[in-house]
Design a protein around this motif. Sequence first.
Motif, PDB file in Angstrom:
ATOM      1  N   UNK A 166      -2.439  -1.175 -16.477  1.00  0.00           N
ATOM      2  CA  UNK A 166      -3.181  -0.405 -15.479  1.00  0.00           C
ATOM      3  C   UNK A 166      -2.910  -0.921 -14.073  1.00  0.00           C
ATOM      4  N   UNK A 167      -2.876  -2.232 -13.924  1.00  0.00           N
ATOM      5  CA  UNK A 167      -2.605  -2.806 -12.614  1.00  0.00           C
ATOM      6  C   UNK A 167      -1.174  -2.471 -12.177  1.00  0.00           C
ATOM      7  N   UNK A 168      -0.237  -2.478 -13.117  1.00  0.00           N
ATOM      8  CA  UNK A 168       1.140  -2.112 -12.806  1.00  0.00           C
ATOM      9  C   UNK A 168       1.261  -0.663 -12.353  1.00  0.00           C
ATOM     10  N   UNK A 169       0.566   0.241 -13.039  1.00  0.00           N
ATOM     11  CA  UNK A 169       0.570   1.650 -12.625  1.00  0.00           C
ATOM     12  C   UNK A 169       0.016   1.767 -11.208  1.00  0.00           C
ATOM     13  N   UNK A 170      -1.108   1.124 -10.953  1.00  0.00           N
ATOM     14  CA  UNK A 170      -1.755   1.216  -9.650  1.00  0.00           C
ATOM     15  C   UNK A 170      -0.868   0.655  -8.535  1.00  0.00           C
ATOM     16  N   UNK A 171      -0.085  -0.376  -8.859  1.00  0.00           N
ATOM     17  CA  UNK A 171       0.800  -0.972  -7.853  1.00  0.00           C
ATOM     18  C   UNK A 171       2.089  -0.178  -7.671  1.00  0.00           C
ATOM     19  N   UNK A 194       0.811  -1.209   0.000  1.00  0.00           N
ATOM     20  CA  UNK A 194       0.000   0.000   0.000  1.00  0.00           C
ATOM     21  C   UNK A 194       0.851   1.268   0.000  1.00  0.00           C
ATOM     22  N   UNK A 195       2.084   1.184   0.433  1.00  0.00           N
ATOM     23  CA  UNK A 195       2.964   2.356   0.414  1.00  0.00           C
ATOM     24  C   UNK A 195       3.354   2.727  -1.020  1.00  0.00           C
ATOM     25  N   UNK A 196       3.251   1.786  -1.947  1.00  0.00           N
ATOM     26  CA  UNK A 196       3.617   2.046  -3.341  1.00  0.00           C
ATOM     27  C   UNK A 196       2.409   2.296  -4.238  1.00  0.00           C
ATOM     28  N   UNK A 197       1.206   2.005  -3.774  1.00  0.00           N
ATOM     29  CA  UNK A 197       0.005   2.132  -4.604  1.00  0.00           C
ATOM     30  C   UNK A 197      -0.125   3.556  -5.123  1.00  0.00           C
ATOM     31  N   UNK A 198      -0.428   3.677  -6.426  1.00  0.00           N
ATOM     32  CA  UNK A 198      -0.526   4.987  -7.073  1.00  0.00           C
ATOM     33  C   UNK A 198      -1.816   5.080  -7.900  1.00  0.00           C
ATOM     34  N   UNK A 199      -2.931   5.197  -7.221  1.00  0.00           N
ATOM     35  CA  UNK A 199      -4.207   5.311  -7.917  1.00  0.00           C
ATOM     36  C   UNK A 199      -4.352   6.666  -8.596  1.00  0.00           C
TER      37      UNK A 199
END
Length: 191
Positions: A179-184, A70-75
């Motif tokens: 998209x999942x990679x960006x979000x992660x 969650x520290x890396x998540x970039x929504x």
Amino acid sequence: MRIRYGLGVLVLVGGTAVAQAQTAHEGHGAGMDHVAHGQIDPVLNEPGQGAFAALSEVVRVLEADPETDWARVDLAGLRAHLVDMDHLVTGTQVTEEVLPNGLRAVATGDVETIAALTRMVPAHAAQLATDERWSVLAEAGTDGVVLRVTSDDPVVVARIQGLGFFGLMASQDHHRAHHLGIARGEAVHSD
């Protein structure tokens, strides 16, 4: 008489299906999901354009994955990319030139659209270039982007011309994983 009989059977079968569907949902409370907790398929179904749906789908996948950092998540980064996708699809004006061996497309638009094009088209051209059946060249300028896709194979040339600019931008189905990679918060290309 046969038409009435056929319609009667159709209405009876259709009504039965509706009744079964309603019965199958009895006991479901408001907000109950149809997928058991922790069993969400990590494959995305929303490739874009439905920005809220795409974000919602990604959030479900991230929440179901116990390994999510969650520290890396970039929504916010994913949202910005989805906005770029929207500009590309809805704001781009394209002039296509059919070439004997493919297609040359000049894409432009307003300031936001040109910015989105310069971020997305060269990166997606690199993805397109992984297909050895064609050659891809993208050039970004201050007024927009030029995309040139060519091939020596007449069947592939027909495909390139049939896809046109927007079809080429939507091909190479890598968008869900992207998209999942960006979000992660993973390092991914910017298209």
